[in-house]
Design an enzyme around this catalytic site. Structure first.
Site, PDB file in Angstrom:
ATOM      1  N   SER A 153      29.575  28.734   9.635  1.00 16.39           N
ATOM      2  CA  SER A 153      28.258  28.978   9.044  1.00 16.39           C
ATOM      3  C   SER A 153      28.092  30.454   8.738  1.00 16.39           C
ATOM      4  O   SER A 153      28.615  31.308   9.475  1.00 16.39           O
ATOM      5  CB  SER A 153      27.164  28.547  10.029  1.00 16.39           C
ATOM      6  OG  SER A 153      25.901  28.986   9.581  1.00 16.39           O
ATOM      7  N   TYR A 166      23.942  29.384  18.170  1.00 18.69           N
ATOM      8  CA  TYR A 166      24.563  28.757  16.998  1.00 18.69           C
ATOM      9  C   TYR A 166      25.560  29.716  16.343  1.00 18.69           C
ATOM     10  O   TYR A 166      26.683  29.335  15.997  1.00 18.69           O
ATOM     11  CB  TYR A 166      23.460  28.353  16.010  1.00 18.69           C
ATOM     12  CG  TYR A 166      23.940  27.603  14.803  1.00 18.69           C
ATOM     13  CD1 TYR A 166      24.256  26.252  14.882  1.00 18.69           C
ATOM     14  CD2 TYR A 166      24.074  28.247  13.573  1.00 18.69           C
ATOM     15  CE1 TYR A 166      24.688  25.563  13.762  1.00 18.69           C
ATOM     16  CE2 TYR A 166      24.502  27.562  12.452  1.00 18.69           C
ATOM     17  CZ  TYR A 166      24.809  26.212  12.553  1.00 18.69           C
ATOM     18  OH  TYR A 166      25.251  25.534  11.445  1.00 18.69           O
ATOM     19  N   LYS A 170      29.514  29.115  15.916  1.00 15.19           N
ATOM     20  CA  LYS A 170      30.128  29.029  14.584  1.00 15.19           C
ATOM     21  C   LYS A 170      31.135  30.158  14.364  1.00 15.19           C
ATOM     22  O   LYS A 170      32.114  29.983  13.622  1.00 15.19           O
ATOM     23  CB  LYS A 170      29.037  29.048  13.508  1.00 15.19           C
ATOM     24  CG  LYS A 170      28.258  27.746  13.402  1.00 15.19           C
ATOM     25  CD  LYS A 170      29.161  26.538  13.210  1.00 15.19           C
ATOM     26  CE  LYS A 170      28.452  25.337  12.618  1.00 15.19           C
ATOM     27  NZ  LYS A 170      29.307  24.130  12.585  1.00 15.19           N
TER      28      LYS A 170
HETATM   29  P1  NAI Z   1      22.927  17.034  10.435  1.00 15.91           P
HETATM   30  O1  NAI Z   1      22.150  17.248  11.679  1.00 15.91           O
HETATM   31  O2  NAI Z   1      22.319  16.244   9.341  1.00 15.91           O
HETATM   32  O3  NAI Z   1      24.350  16.367  10.745  1.00 15.91           O
HETATM   33  C1  NAI Z   1      25.079  16.632  11.921  1.00 15.91           C
HETATM   34  C2  NAI Z   1      25.593  15.309  12.429  1.00 15.91           C
HETATM   35  O4  NAI Z   1      26.422  15.541  13.580  1.00 15.91           O
HETATM   36  C3  NAI Z   1      24.481  14.356  12.859  1.00 15.91           C
HETATM   37  O5  NAI Z   1      24.617  13.138  12.158  1.00 15.91           O
HETATM   38  C4  NAI Z   1      24.692  14.210  14.366  1.00 15.91           C
HETATM   39  O6  NAI Z   1      24.372  12.893  14.845  1.00 15.91           O
HETATM   40  C5  NAI Z   1      26.164  14.509  14.511  1.00 15.91           C
HETATM   41  N1  NAI Z   1      26.532  14.966  15.862  1.00 15.91           N
HETATM   42  C6  NAI Z   1      25.847  15.828  16.652  1.00 15.91           C
HETATM   43  N2  NAI Z   1      26.498  15.997  17.807  1.00 15.91           N
HETATM   44  C7  NAI Z   1      27.608  15.211  17.746  1.00 15.91           C
HETATM   45  C8  NAI Z   1      28.680  14.963  18.644  1.00 15.91           C
HETATM   46  N3  NAI Z   1      28.719  15.556  19.852  1.00 15.91           N
HETATM   47  N4  NAI Z   1      29.673  14.129  18.261  1.00 15.91           N
HETATM   48  C9  NAI Z   1      29.626  13.504  17.050  1.00 15.91           C
HETATM   49  N5  NAI Z   1      28.626  13.699  16.170  1.00 15.91           N
HETATM   50  C10 NAI Z   1      27.626  14.546  16.525  1.00 15.91           C
HETATM   51  O7  NAI Z   1      23.316  18.507   9.914  1.00 15.91           O
HETATM   52  P2  NAI Z   1      24.130  18.984   8.617  1.00 15.91           P
HETATM   53  O8  NAI Z   1      23.312  19.986   7.932  1.00 15.91           O
HETATM   54  O9  NAI Z   1      24.656  17.838   7.849  1.00 15.91           O
HETATM   55  O10 NAI Z   1      25.342  19.777   9.308  1.00 15.91           O
HETATM   56  C11 NAI Z   1      26.707  19.463   9.107  1.00 15.91           C
HETATM   57  C12 NAI Z   1      27.531  20.658   9.548  1.00 15.91           C
HETATM   58  O11 NAI Z   1      27.268  21.760   8.679  1.00 15.91           O
HETATM   59  C13 NAI Z   1      27.190  21.138  10.965  1.00 15.91           C
HETATM   60  O12 NAI Z   1      28.372  21.573  11.614  1.00 15.91           O
HETATM   61  C14 NAI Z   1      26.294  22.328  10.705  1.00 15.91           C
HETATM   62  O13 NAI Z   1      26.276  23.218  11.790  1.00 15.91           O
HETATM   63  C15 NAI Z   1      26.925  22.898   9.454  1.00 15.91           C
HETATM   64  N6  NAI Z   1      26.050  23.759   8.688  1.00 15.91           N
HETATM   65  C16 NAI Z   1      25.013  23.243   7.973  1.00 15.91           C
HETATM   66  C17 NAI Z   1      24.210  24.082   7.219  1.00 15.91           C
HETATM   67  C18 NAI Z   1      23.125  23.563   6.355  1.00 15.91           C
HETATM   68  O14 NAI Z   1      22.525  24.370   5.611  1.00 15.91           O
HETATM   69  N7  NAI Z   1      22.832  22.276   6.380  1.00 15.91           N
HETATM   70  C19 NAI Z   1      24.395  25.546   7.238  1.00 15.91           C
HETATM   71  C20 NAI Z   1      25.566  25.977   7.965  1.00 15.91           C
HETATM   72  C21 NAI Z   1      26.339  25.100   8.666  1.00 15.91           C
END
Ligand code: NAI
Length: 304
Positions: A153, A166, A170
């Protein structure tokens, strides 16, 4: 689907029950990959769990004519990581592509972060990336090829207030990806990292004031914007490894840590002191003529 194809490939996408992971899984499947849709089914903070999120994405893929199986294990334990990879082996016999995407978030001012909110983030982002990648890497190493994409990130690489847990997690993902890329190189395993910025339940929490000011055109906000880069990096068309790409507001760019030309003390000169550093600080900081080291050895100047 025309263009980049994943026909015959087996992919694992962690945290694929929603947000970015869901669109990664849908796109890879639409392009022919057999996909393990892993998701714990947790809240944005990583608490709770359930099967509905992963099941829903599997259904979406199958309804669209693709192939997918669900896995509900947490990435954060060695057993969970092994079980996720075993799901791919049991269902499809191998794993070619791993997208490390699962994540959680718990923002607070630095001194108010509780041990729980520090450890929960390190567990999912850092340990999770270790525990899923180790067994997947072993399969890829034995075959002599594979593609791994890590999700870091801008918060970890450049910083974002009230996200010390976080950002640290990251940042650690990037350190892990650097080493896995170097170790993977001799086994034909290509390893790259993305810094996404897109609208999802987590995206909305990332920096709410800033996010609220952004235009909401799909090309600048939808998770598919990030998926375009991830799918390319996971494909045979991608020749690059050990690189980082930032995808934000419709801009696709390479990010890197560069080192300035700096100020050099010759081997036969006296040891530098703090006063020497003060005298030369402008030269040390001058960003003209930087280079991007490919490893610690290269940074030490042992590889020209
Ligand atoms: P989100 O919250 O929609 O998706 C994350 C998913 O990971 C969820 O479906 C959740 O149930 C699952 N999860 C959480 N803990 C888990 C575990 N221990 N084992 C298996 N699954 C688990 O968030 P998003 O935005 O789709 O994030 C996806 C990735 O992108 C993450 O790593 C996030 O940190 C990263 N990210 C997202 C940004 C954004 O602007 N949306 C910015 C920078 C990074």
């Amino acid at each position: 689907m025309d263009g980049i194809s994943f026909e015959g490939r087996v992919a694992i996408v962690t945290g694929a029950g929603g947000g970015l992971g869901r669109t990664h899984a849908l796109d890879l499947a639409a392009r022919g990959a057999k996909v393990v849709v892993n998701d714990l089914g947790s809240t944005i903070a990583g608490t709770g769990g359930g099967t509905a999120m992963a099941d829903h994405v599997v259904k979406e893929i199958i309804d669209a004519g693709g192939q997918a199986v669900a896995n509900y294990d947490s990435v954060a334990t060695p057993e969970g990581g092994k079980a996720i990879v075993q799901t791919a082996l049991d269902a499809y016999g191998t794993v070619d592509i791993l997208i490390n995407n699962a994540g959680n978030i718990r923002n607070a001012p630095f001194t108010e972060l509780t041990p729980d909110s520090i450890e929960a983030l390190l567990a999912v982002h850092v340990k999770g990336a270790f525990y899923v990648t180790q067994p997947a890497f072993a399969v890829m190493r034995d075959k002599g090829y594979g593609w791994i994409v890590f999700t870091s990130s801008a918060s970890g690489v450049f910083g974002n207030p009230e996200q010390a847990n976080y950002g640290a997690a990251k940042g650690a993902v990037l350190g892990l990806a650097n080493v896995v890329a170097l170790e993977g190189a001799s086994h034909g395993i290509l390893v790259n990292t993305v810094l996404p910025m897109a609208q999802s339940r987590m995206g909305a929490d990332m920096n709410p004031d800033m996010m609220a000011t952004l235009p909401t055109t799909p090309a600048h906000t939808e998770p598919e914007m990030v998926t375009a880069m991830v799918a390319y990096l996971a494909s045979e068309e991608n020749p690059y490894t050990h690189e980082v790409f930032s995808i934000a507001r419709g801009r696709y760019a390479r990010a890197f840590i560069g080192v300035t030309e700096g100020w050099h003390v010759a081997a036969d000169e006296p040891l530098a002191t703090a006063d020497d550093v003060r005298r030369h600080i402008a030269r040390i900081r001058d960003q003209d003529g930087y280079h991007v080291p490919g490893s610690l050895i290269e940074e030490a100047g042992l590889i020209p």
